[in-house]
Structure formats: C-alpha cells, structure tokens
Design an enzyme around this catalytic site. Structure first.
Site, PDB file in Angstrom:
ATOM      1  N   ASP A  14       0.861  -1.172   0.000  1.00 42.70           N
ATOM      2  CA  ASP A  14       0.000   0.000   0.000  1.00 42.70           C
ATOM      3  C   ASP A  14       0.905   1.232   0.000  1.00 42.70           C
ATOM      4  O   ASP A  14       2.119   1.131   0.182  1.00 42.70           O
ATOM      5  CB  ASP A  14      -0.906  -0.018   1.240  1.00 42.70           C
ATOM      6  CG  ASP A  14      -1.815   1.203   1.315  1.00 42.70           C
ATOM      7  OD1 ASP A  14      -2.491   1.498   0.304  1.00 42.70           O
ATOM      8  OD2 ASP A  14      -1.827   1.869   2.355  1.00 42.70           O
ATOM      9  N   ALA A  16      -0.051   5.226   1.410  1.00 39.79           N
ATOM     10  CA  ALA A  16      -0.142   6.001   2.656  1.00 39.79           C
ATOM     11  C   ALA A  16      -0.299   5.104   3.873  1.00 39.79           C
ATOM     12  O   ALA A  16      -1.183   4.251   3.922  1.00 39.79           O
ATOM     13  CB  ALA A  16      -1.295   6.999   2.577  1.00 39.79           C
ATOM     14  N   ALA A  47     -12.915   9.822  10.440  1.00 36.45           N
ATOM     15  CA  ALA A  47     -12.330  10.005   9.118  1.00 36.45           C
ATOM     16  C   ALA A  47     -11.510   8.789   8.697  1.00 36.45           C
ATOM     17  O   ALA A  47     -11.419   8.468   7.506  1.00 36.45           O
ATOM     18  CB  ALA A  47     -11.455  11.251   9.094  1.00 36.45           C
ATOM     19  N   MET A  51     -10.804   3.688   6.050  1.00 33.70           N
ATOM     20  CA  MET A  51      -9.539   3.837   5.343  1.00 33.70           C
ATOM     21  C   MET A  51      -9.167   2.570   4.586  1.00 33.70           C
ATOM     22  O   MET A  51      -9.334   1.457   5.072  1.00 33.70           O
ATOM     23  CB  MET A  51      -8.428   4.192   6.326  1.00 33.70           C
ATOM     24  CG  MET A  51      -7.238   4.885   5.662  1.00 33.70           C
ATOM     25  SD  MET A  51      -7.656   6.546   5.068  1.00 33.70           S
ATOM     26  CE  MET A  51      -7.639   7.469   6.600  1.00 33.70           C
ATOM     27  N   LYS A  55     -11.639   6.228  -2.579  1.00 37.49           N
ATOM     28  CA  LYS A  55     -11.942   7.445  -1.824  1.00 37.49           C
ATOM     29  C   LYS A  55     -13.401   7.888  -1.946  1.00 37.49           C
ATOM     30  O   LYS A  55     -13.969   8.435  -0.994  1.00 37.49           O
ATOM     31  CB  LYS A  55     -11.003   8.583  -2.252  1.00 37.49           C
ATOM     32  CG  LYS A  55      -9.544   8.303  -1.944  1.00 37.49           C
ATOM     33  CD  LYS A  55      -9.348   7.908  -0.485  1.00 37.49           C
ATOM     34  CE  LYS A  55      -7.902   7.577  -0.166  1.00 37.49           C
ATOM     35  NZ  LYS A  55      -7.725   6.337   0.558  1.00 37.49           N
ATOM     36  N   HIS A  58     -15.156   5.639   0.370  1.00 32.41           N
ATOM     37  CA  HIS A  58     -14.807   6.083   1.724  1.00 32.41           C
ATOM     38  C   HIS A  58     -15.732   7.221   2.150  1.00 32.41           C
ATOM     39  O   HIS A  58     -16.263   7.219   3.275  1.00 32.41           O
ATOM     40  CB  HIS A  58     -13.347   6.546   1.721  1.00 32.41           C
ATOM     41  CG  HIS A  58     -12.803   6.930   3.063  1.00 32.41           C
ATOM     42  ND1 HIS A  58     -11.579   6.507   3.518  1.00 32.41           N
ATOM     43  CD2 HIS A  58     -13.299   7.729   4.044  1.00 32.41           C
ATOM     44  CE1 HIS A  58     -11.356   7.004   4.721  1.00 32.41           C
ATOM     45  NE2 HIS A  58     -12.388   7.762   5.059  1.00 32.41           N
ATOM     46  N   ARG A 162     -10.381  -1.982  -2.960  1.00 30.19           N
ATOM     47  CA  ARG A 162     -10.385  -2.856  -1.794  1.00 30.19           C
ATOM     48  C   ARG A 162     -11.711  -2.749  -1.039  1.00 30.19           C
ATOM     49  O   ARG A 162     -12.326  -1.694  -1.053  1.00 30.19           O
ATOM     50  CB  ARG A 162      -9.227  -2.446  -0.863  1.00 30.19           C
ATOM     51  CG  ARG A 162      -7.873  -2.659  -1.522  1.00 30.19           C
ATOM     52  CD  ARG A 162      -6.721  -2.220  -0.630  1.00 30.19           C
ATOM     53  NE  ARG A 162      -6.737  -0.807  -0.362  1.00 30.19           N
ATOM     54  CZ  ARG A 162      -5.658  -0.006  -0.428  1.00 30.19           C
ATOM     55  NH1 ARG A 162      -4.488  -0.497  -0.776  1.00 30.19           N
ATOM     56  NH2 ARG A 162      -5.745   1.269  -0.144  1.00 30.19           N
ATOM     57  N   ASP A 188      -1.732  -1.289   5.733  1.00 27.80           N
ATOM     58  CA  ASP A 188      -1.923  -0.730   7.074  1.00 27.80           C
ATOM     59  C   ASP A 188      -3.378  -0.529   7.440  1.00 27.80           C
ATOM     60  O   ASP A 188      -3.677   0.125   8.441  1.00 27.80           O
ATOM     61  CB  ASP A 188      -1.194   0.619   7.176  1.00 27.80           C
ATOM     62  CG  ASP A 188      -1.865   1.701   6.345  1.00 27.80           C
ATOM     63  OD1 ASP A 188      -2.417   2.656   6.930  1.00 27.80           O
ATOM     64  OD2 ASP A 188      -1.868   1.585   5.108  1.00 27.80           O
TER      65      ASP A 188
END
Length: 279
Positions: A14, A16, A47, A51, A55, A58, A162, A188
C-alpha cells in the site's frame, strides 16, 4: 516432509501509512477538511474508519455512519444525496492532492527494505485507494526520494477497489508473477488485509505507521515504550481479526518475515503463529 514453499516473487505494498506518510495523515486530514467545509465536524477516528477503500466509497461510508448521518441531518434537515456525494468528492480531490504534498515522506527504513527485496529478485508494486491523479502524485514524490516500484495500481484502474482483490491481481499481471502463494500483500488498513485474503496471497499488516495507530512518526516516538506496545498490539489484533496471516511492528521487520515465510512447511498462506506481532 520436504518444504514445498514457492519462493516469494512479488510484494504488493500500500502507499499512505505503509510506504509513505507515516500515520496515513493525508487522507484523514482531507476528509475532515471536506466535511468541515460542509458544516459537519468529524473526528479523526471517524475520518479513518473506512480507510483503505476507494476514496469515493470512503466518503459514502462516512456519510452512512449513524453519528455523522445524524449530524448531517441536523445541519441540513435532510439525508445526504448522490448530488452531495458528487459535490463533496469534487471538492475533496484538490484538497487531497494538496495534503499529499504535505505528507509524502517515505516511511523510515523503506529504502533499505526495498534494496534487500531487490537483491532477492522480488518485484515490488504499489497499490492504493487513491484516485489516478493522487496515485500519480505519490509515485512522483516517492520516485524523487528513491523509491521506484515496478508498477503502480490505483482504485481507478480496476472495477472495484479494496477489499476486492483486483488491484493485487493487476499487480500480478503487470509483473508476470503467479501463483498467489508467491505474493505478499503488505498494508496498514483492514481493507488491505481483506484484499490480500481475497486474492489468496499472504496478507500482512504493518502496525507502527498504520492508519489504525494514526500518529505521525514524531508523535509515535514521543510515546512511552508501554504506550507504543499497546498501540501496536491494538492494530495487530485488528489485522488478525480481519484475517491477516501475520503482522509486523514496522516495515523494517518485513525481510525477516519473508524469511520466516520461506521456511514455512506449506506453500499456502496461513497464520504463522498466535502472537499479535512478529518481530
């Protein structure tokens, strides 16, 4: 019984929170800013909750959170609409790109890890829930800092981000690597772990820099040893609950874990042992 393991040939990272942006601050900050601009405050935890997803997905997941939805209705007197999503996503894009510029530093130890993997002939691909322009921005910044993956796949490149496995399969296709048991997915977020499991590859969670811990490197290092262990263990347990085959405290522990995988008695991905964090 002879070891039937297939040598690791590809690591899918990944971005970030894994290879750049210790603590995955850029996405969380951007979502919080967009909601604030719409008169709805969200916490850092809210927020970060979805994750790892595409996006736009999200954003929708946040709007569907009961607490955020209640605040939205209190602010606007109605539920959110697709038009709201379109408008917020359009405003999110430049905010995210700006945040990336502020949080694009490489995770400590990455270049040494990549060098060691390269020496073993292992291919390296980056995948991300970022949209195309953001994925290009992180790649450009990373390349300037010396991290150059063999390919870069983003959520816009596949039918579904994902936790679907498509970005991992695209990474395998781009590098010509198969079967899945010769691939390690390192991420992560819970969505990273779920994607790795869905793809049938080794799925590994990295803890200290993760979105689940959510601290900058300076903030993390300022914690006491006991506090660091507690935060890392909490992230590791979340990864394990999502199906991770192993977790590592930091990215620097990856080469050692790859050696453990190479010594495993079976080729198929499996939980290595019951400990929360493998060092």
């Amino acid at each position: 019984m002879a070891n039937s393991h297939i040598k690791t040939r590809l690591v899918v990272f990944d971005w970030a929170g894994t290879t750049i942006d210790f603590g995955s601050r850029a996405p969380a900050a951007a979502f919080a800013e967009v909601f604030a601009a719409n008169g709805v405050s969200v916490t850092d935890s809210e927020a970060r909750g979805p994750m790892g997803l595409n996006k736009r997905e999200h954003l929708i997941a946040m709007l569907n959170d009961p607490s955020i939805a209640e605040r939205w209705e209190k602010r606007y007197g109605r539920s959110w609409t697709e038009e709201d999503v379109d408008r917020m996503y359009d405003s999110f894009v430049p905010v995210q790109l700006e945040a990336i510029q502020r949080h694009a530093g490489l995770v400590p130890g990455l270049l040494d890890v990549v060098k060691e993997l390269r020496q073993q002939g292992i291919k390296i691909v980056g995948t991300t829930g970022y949209f195309d322009a953001a994925a290009h921005a992180v790649l450009q910044s990373a390349c300037q800092a010396g991290y150059v993956p063999d390919a870069n796949i983003c959520a816009d490149d596949v039918p579904q981000g994902r936790p679907a496995p498509w970005m991992i399969y695209r990474a395998m296709e781009a590098t010509g690597v198969f079967p899945a048991s010769s691939v390690i997915k390192v991420g992560d977020t819970v969505a990273d772990i779920q994607a790795g499991v869905a793809a049938g590859c080794w799925s590994i969670g990295v803890c200290d820099s993760s979105s689940l811990v959510g601290l900058s490197e300076r903030q993390f290092q300022s914690l006491s040893t006991a506090e660091q262990i507690d935060r890392v263990d909490q992230a590791a347990e979340a990864f394990r609950s999502a199906g991770a085959h192993a977790t590592i405290r930091s990215l620097c522990d990856l080469p050692g874990l790859i050696q453990r995988i190479s010594n495993a008695t079976t080729a198929e991905p499996h939980v290595l042992d019951g400990r929360a964090v493998l060092a």
